[in-house]
Design a protein around this motif. Structure first.
Motif, PDB file in Angstrom:
ATOM      1  N   LYS A  48      15.904  -9.436  31.181  1.00 63.41           N
ATOM      2  CA  LYS A  48      14.573  -9.976  30.858  1.00 63.41           C
ATOM      3  C   LYS A  48      14.571 -11.578  30.235  1.00 63.41           C
ATOM      4  O   LYS A  48      13.883 -12.052  30.519  1.00 63.41           O
ATOM      5  CB  LYS A  48      13.995  -9.099  29.805  1.00 63.41           C
ATOM      6  CG  LYS A  48      13.843  -7.637  30.233  1.00 63.41           C
ATOM      7  CD  LYS A  48      12.873  -7.656  31.779  1.00 63.41           C
ATOM      8  CE  LYS A  48      12.627  -5.975  32.091  1.00 63.41           C
ATOM      9  NZ  LYS A  48      12.221  -6.104  33.337  1.00 63.41           N
ATOM     10  N   THR A  49      15.833 -11.674  29.752  1.00 62.17           N
ATOM     11  CA  THR A  49      15.938 -13.036  28.845  1.00 62.17           C
ATOM     12  C   THR A  49      17.285 -13.753  29.252  1.00 62.17           C
ATOM     13  O   THR A  49      18.294 -13.165  29.465  1.00 62.17           O
ATOM     14  CB  THR A  49      15.693 -12.789  27.467  1.00 62.17           C
ATOM     15  OG1 THR A  49      16.966 -12.112  26.812  1.00 62.17           O
ATOM     16  CG2 THR A  49      14.383 -12.163  27.195  1.00 62.17           C
ATOM     17  N   LYS A  50      17.217 -15.029  28.827  1.00 60.04           N
ATOM     18  CA  LYS A  50      18.516 -15.976  29.060  1.00 60.04           C
ATOM     19  C   LYS A  50      19.446 -15.197  27.908  1.00 60.04           C
ATOM     20  O   LYS A  50      20.595 -15.101  28.055  1.00 60.04           O
ATOM     21  CB  LYS A  50      18.431 -17.329  28.769  1.00 60.04           C
ATOM     22  CG  LYS A  50      19.513 -18.020  28.640  1.00 60.04           C
ATOM     23  CD  LYS A  50      19.229 -19.703  28.491  1.00 60.04           C
ATOM     24  CE  LYS A  50      20.477 -20.243  28.330  1.00 60.04           C
ATOM     25  NZ  LYS A  50      20.390 -21.837  28.330  1.00 60.04           N
ATOM     26  N   ASP A  51      19.064 -14.891  26.770  1.00 61.74           N
ATOM     27  CA  ASP A  51      20.003 -14.608  25.515  1.00 61.74           C
ATOM     28  C   ASP A  51      20.553 -13.063  26.093  1.00 61.74           C
ATOM     29  O   ASP A  51      21.719 -12.846  25.809  1.00 61.74           O
ATOM     30  CB  ASP A  51      19.241 -14.117  24.410  1.00 61.74           C
ATOM     31  CG  ASP A  51      18.802 -15.447  23.618  1.00 61.74           C
ATOM     32  OD1 ASP A  51      19.354 -16.673  24.116  1.00 61.74           O
ATOM     33  OD2 ASP A  51      18.102 -15.308  22.746  1.00 61.74           O
ATOM     34  N   GLU A  52      19.910 -12.074  26.664  1.00 61.91           N
ATOM     35  CA  GLU A  52      20.380 -11.106  27.248  1.00 61.91           C
ATOM     36  C   GLU A  52      21.308 -11.320  28.338  1.00 61.91           C
ATOM     37  O   GLU A  52      22.467 -10.638  28.107  1.00 61.91           O
ATOM     38  CB  GLU A  52      19.270 -10.262  27.705  1.00 61.91           C
ATOM     39  CG  GLU A  52      19.745  -8.788  28.336  1.00 61.91           C
ATOM     40  CD  GLU A  52      18.838  -7.790  28.919  1.00 61.91           C
ATOM     41  OE1 GLU A  52      19.068  -6.900  29.467  1.00 61.91           O
ATOM     42  OE2 GLU A  52      17.836  -8.180  29.157  1.00 61.91           O
ATOM     43  N   LEU A  53      21.221 -12.157  29.235  1.00 65.11           N
ATOM     44  CA  LEU A  53      22.254 -12.557  30.181  1.00 65.11           C
ATOM     45  C   LEU A  53      23.572 -13.302  29.497  1.00 65.11           C
ATOM     46  O   LEU A  53      24.206 -12.740  30.055  1.00 65.11           O
ATOM     47  CB  LEU A  53      21.456 -13.549  31.054  1.00 65.11           C
ATOM     48  CG  LEU A  53      22.472 -14.207  32.254  1.00 65.11           C
ATOM     49  CD1 LEU A  53      22.752 -12.907  33.041  1.00 65.11           C
ATOM     50  CD2 LEU A  53      21.544 -15.327  32.972  1.00 65.11           C
ATOM     51  N   VAL A  54      23.243 -14.009  28.730  1.00 60.13           N
ATOM     52  CA  VAL A  54      24.458 -14.670  27.738  1.00 60.13           C
ATOM     53  C   VAL A  54      25.259 -13.418  27.170  1.00 60.13           C
ATOM     54  O   VAL A  54      26.654 -13.341  27.435  1.00 60.13           O
ATOM     55  CB  VAL A  54      24.122 -15.683  26.938  1.00 60.13           C
ATOM     56  CG1 VAL A  54      25.440 -15.868  26.123  1.00 60.13           C
ATOM     57  CG2 VAL A  54      23.697 -16.746  27.574  1.00 60.13           C
ATOM     58  N   ARG A  55      24.554 -12.235  26.489  1.00 58.78           N
ATOM     59  CA  ARG A  55      25.052 -11.342  26.118  1.00 58.78           C
ATOM     60  C   ARG A  55      26.180 -10.494  26.837  1.00 58.78           C
ATOM     61  O   ARG A  55      27.347 -10.169  26.647  1.00 58.78           O
ATOM     62  CB  ARG A  55      24.294 -10.349  25.419  1.00 58.78           C
ATOM     63  CG  ARG A  55      24.902  -9.184  24.577  1.00 58.78           C
ATOM     64  CD  ARG A  55      23.890  -8.241  23.907  1.00 58.78           C
ATOM     65  NE  ARG A  55      23.186  -7.591  25.061  1.00 58.78           N
ATOM     66  CZ  ARG A  55      23.538  -6.625  25.636  1.00 58.78           C
ATOM     67  NH1 ARG A  55      24.755  -6.410  25.266  1.00 58.78           N
ATOM     68  NH2 ARG A  55      22.809  -5.983  26.480  1.00 58.78           N
ATOM     69  N   LEU A 104      23.927 -13.619  19.841  1.00 58.26           N
ATOM     70  CA  LEU A 104      24.227 -12.266  19.151  1.00 58.26           C
ATOM     71  C   LEU A 104      25.136 -11.597  20.388  1.00 58.26           C
ATOM     72  O   LEU A 104      24.392 -11.151  21.438  1.00 58.26           O
ATOM     73  CB  LEU A 104      22.999 -11.502  18.764  1.00 58.26           C
ATOM     74  CG  LEU A 104      22.265 -11.943  17.491  1.00 58.26           C
ATOM     75  CD1 LEU A 104      20.901 -11.034  17.546  1.00 58.26           C
ATOM     76  CD2 LEU A 104      22.900 -11.958  16.201  1.00 58.26           C
ATOM     77  N   LEU A 105      26.327 -11.366  20.250  1.00 62.18           N
ATOM     78  CA  LEU A 105      27.176 -11.120  21.124  1.00 62.18           C
ATOM     79  C   LEU A 105      27.863  -9.547  20.806  1.00 62.18           C
ATOM     80  O   LEU A 105      28.309  -9.200  19.606  1.00 62.18           O
ATOM     81  CB  LEU A 105      28.414 -11.825  21.441  1.00 62.18           C
ATOM     82  CG  LEU A 105      27.807 -13.401  21.875  1.00 62.18           C
ATOM     83  CD1 LEU A 105      28.955 -14.152  21.953  1.00 62.18           C
ATOM     84  CD2 LEU A 105      26.894 -13.292  23.175  1.00 62.18           C
ATOM     85  N   TYR A 106      27.517  -8.526  21.519  1.00 60.84           N
ATOM     86  CA  TYR A 106      28.202  -7.234  21.580  1.00 60.84           C
ATOM     87  C   TYR A 106      28.287  -6.737  22.870  1.00 60.84           C
ATOM     88  O   TYR A 106      27.710  -7.134  23.752  1.00 60.84           O
ATOM     89  CB  TYR A 106      27.608  -6.495  20.317  1.00 60.84           C
ATOM     90  CG  TYR A 106      25.954  -6.168  20.920  1.00 60.84           C
ATOM     91  CD1 TYR A 106      25.683  -4.904  21.651  1.00 60.84           C
ATOM     92  CD2 TYR A 106      25.044  -6.898  20.647  1.00 60.84           C
ATOM     93  CE1 TYR A 106      24.373  -4.734  22.156  1.00 60.84           C
ATOM     94  CE2 TYR A 106      23.797  -6.654  21.058  1.00 60.84           C
ATOM     95  CZ  TYR A 106      23.508  -5.520  21.823  1.00 60.84           C
ATOM     96  OH  TYR A 106      22.037  -5.261  22.414  1.00 60.84           O
ATOM     97  N   GLY A 107      28.998  -5.356  23.068  1.00 67.72           N
ATOM     98  CA  GLY A 107      29.135  -4.685  24.188  1.00 67.72           C
ATOM     99  C   GLY A 107      30.405  -3.885  24.423  1.00 67.72           C
ATOM    100  O   GLY A 107      31.241  -4.257  23.437  1.00 67.72           O
ATOM    101  N   PRO A 108      30.398  -2.956  25.134  1.00 70.19           N
ATOM    102  CA  PRO A 108      31.493  -2.230  25.335  1.00 70.19           C
ATOM    103  C   PRO A 108      32.873  -2.630  25.667  1.00 70.19           C
ATOM    104  O   PRO A 108      33.930  -2.313  25.220  1.00 70.19           O
ATOM    105  CB  PRO A 108      31.342  -1.304  26.393  1.00 70.19           C
ATOM    106  CG  PRO A 108      29.902  -2.063  27.283  1.00 70.19           C
ATOM    107  CD  PRO A 108      29.340  -2.822  26.653  1.00 70.19           C
ATOM    108  N   ALA A 109      32.887  -3.835  26.314  1.00 71.82           N
ATOM    109  CA  ALA A 109      34.194  -4.522  26.686  1.00 71.82           C
ATOM    110  C   ALA A 109      34.885  -5.134  25.487  1.00 71.82           C
ATOM    111  O   ALA A 109      35.869  -5.071  25.223  1.00 71.82           O
ATOM    112  CB  ALA A 109      33.866  -5.620  27.801  1.00 71.82           C
ATOM    113  N   LYS A 110      34.165  -5.826  24.661  1.00 74.38           N
ATOM    114  CA  LYS A 110      34.341  -6.388  23.440  1.00 74.38           C
ATOM    115  C   LYS A 110      34.808  -5.239  22.393  1.00 74.38           C
ATOM    116  O   LYS A 110      35.731  -5.180  21.753  1.00 74.38           O
ATOM    117  CB  LYS A 110      33.348  -7.264  22.691  1.00 74.38           C
ATOM    118  CG  LYS A 110      33.300  -7.496  21.266  1.00 74.38           C
ATOM    119  CD  LYS A 110      34.728  -8.764  21.024  1.00 74.38           C
ATOM    120  CE  LYS A 110      34.575  -9.431  20.081  1.00 74.38           C
ATOM    121  NZ  LYS A 110      34.693  -8.553  18.834  1.00 74.38           N
ATOM    122  N   SER A 111      34.009  -4.157  22.276  1.00 74.43           N
ATOM    123  CA  SER A 111      34.238  -2.952  21.512  1.00 74.43           C
ATOM    124  C   SER A 111      35.713  -2.335  22.056  1.00 74.43           C
ATOM    125  O   SER A 111      36.778  -1.926  21.146  1.00 74.43           O
ATOM    126  CB  SER A 111      33.436  -2.072  21.536  1.00 74.43           C
ATOM    127  OG  SER A 111      32.065  -2.663  20.815  1.00 74.43           O
TER     128      SER A 111
END
Length: 229
Positions: A48-55, A104-111
């Protein structure tokens, strides 16, 4: 590429390629759509957004860091491998270091990376908050070590877009910086042994030196704790 054949994974992979080439400022849905052979509206159908794409892109590249087998190696070798892998990943994708300050960065690979790092320090003998502190110290060091090259690349891109002679501008700037540095005795002494263009550069193997120094300190803390028990 029609939206019903385009996938979110394809979009993220193309975004990573574009970010590697153009940086955060160069990422937009129009350029991404052109790379994918798709209309920008087809991308919005999935992301939906560029921010989501960067995340999503920022999380995907953490998969590149190989996780050492903790049953087959000692904690210090494993910690070195993890830190070195993270540093190499950040060097390949310099925009991620910049994104930490703007997204705002997060996700399963970073975790996944964080969890394995904690496991390494728990294996070493750190527990609870001490394991968190040890892992955070290494993370901050590696991130900071990679920010210099990322900032230099970003600056070079900006200067290039301004249409100037980047090499000449950088050389002139380093020469002026060296003249200022010569007012100070220790910097002047260093300038007597290196070229003006190199005086601000980090010494060779600075990352390796700093990493081993931190691990030496962590190992000393573990030994001190064992001696006090």
């Amino acid at each position: 590429m029609p939206r019903d054949t385009l996938t979110a994974d394809q979009i993220v992979r193309a975004a990573i390629e574009l970010l590697d080439e153009e940086g955060l400022d160069g990422l937009n849905m129009r350029s991404l759509g052109k790379r994918l052979g798709s209309a920008p509206t087809a991308i919005y159908w999935h992301i939906k957004t560029k921010d989501e794409l960067v995340r999503l892109a920022g999380d995907a590249i953490w998969e590149e860091v190989e996780l050492p087998d903790l049953d087959g190696t000692d904690w210090r070798t494993a910690a070195t491998a993890m830190a070195t892998g993270m540093h190499a990943m950040l060097t390949r994708h310099p925009w991620l270091g910049q994104a930490f300050g703007s997204h705002l960065l997060y996700g399963p690979a970073k975790s996944r990376y964080d969890d394995h790092t904690l496991a390494i320090h728990e294996k070493a003998g750190f527990a609870g908050a001490d394991a968190d502190q040890a892992a955070a110290s290494l993370f901050i060091f590696v991130l900071g070590s990679a920010l210099g090259p990322a900032a230099e690349l970003s600056l070079t891109r900006r200067l290039s877009k301004d249409g100037g002679d980047v090499e000449r501008l950088m050389a002139d700037t380093m020469a002026q910086a060296a003249e200022v540095a010569r007012r100070f005795p220790r910097l002047r002494e260093r300038l007597d042994t290196v070229a003006a263009a190199d005086y601000a550069a980090a010494p060779d193997n600075s990352f390796e030196f700093g990493l081993q120094a931190i691990l030496d300190g962590l190992e000393a803390r573990l030994a001190a704790g064992a001696n006090n028990r």
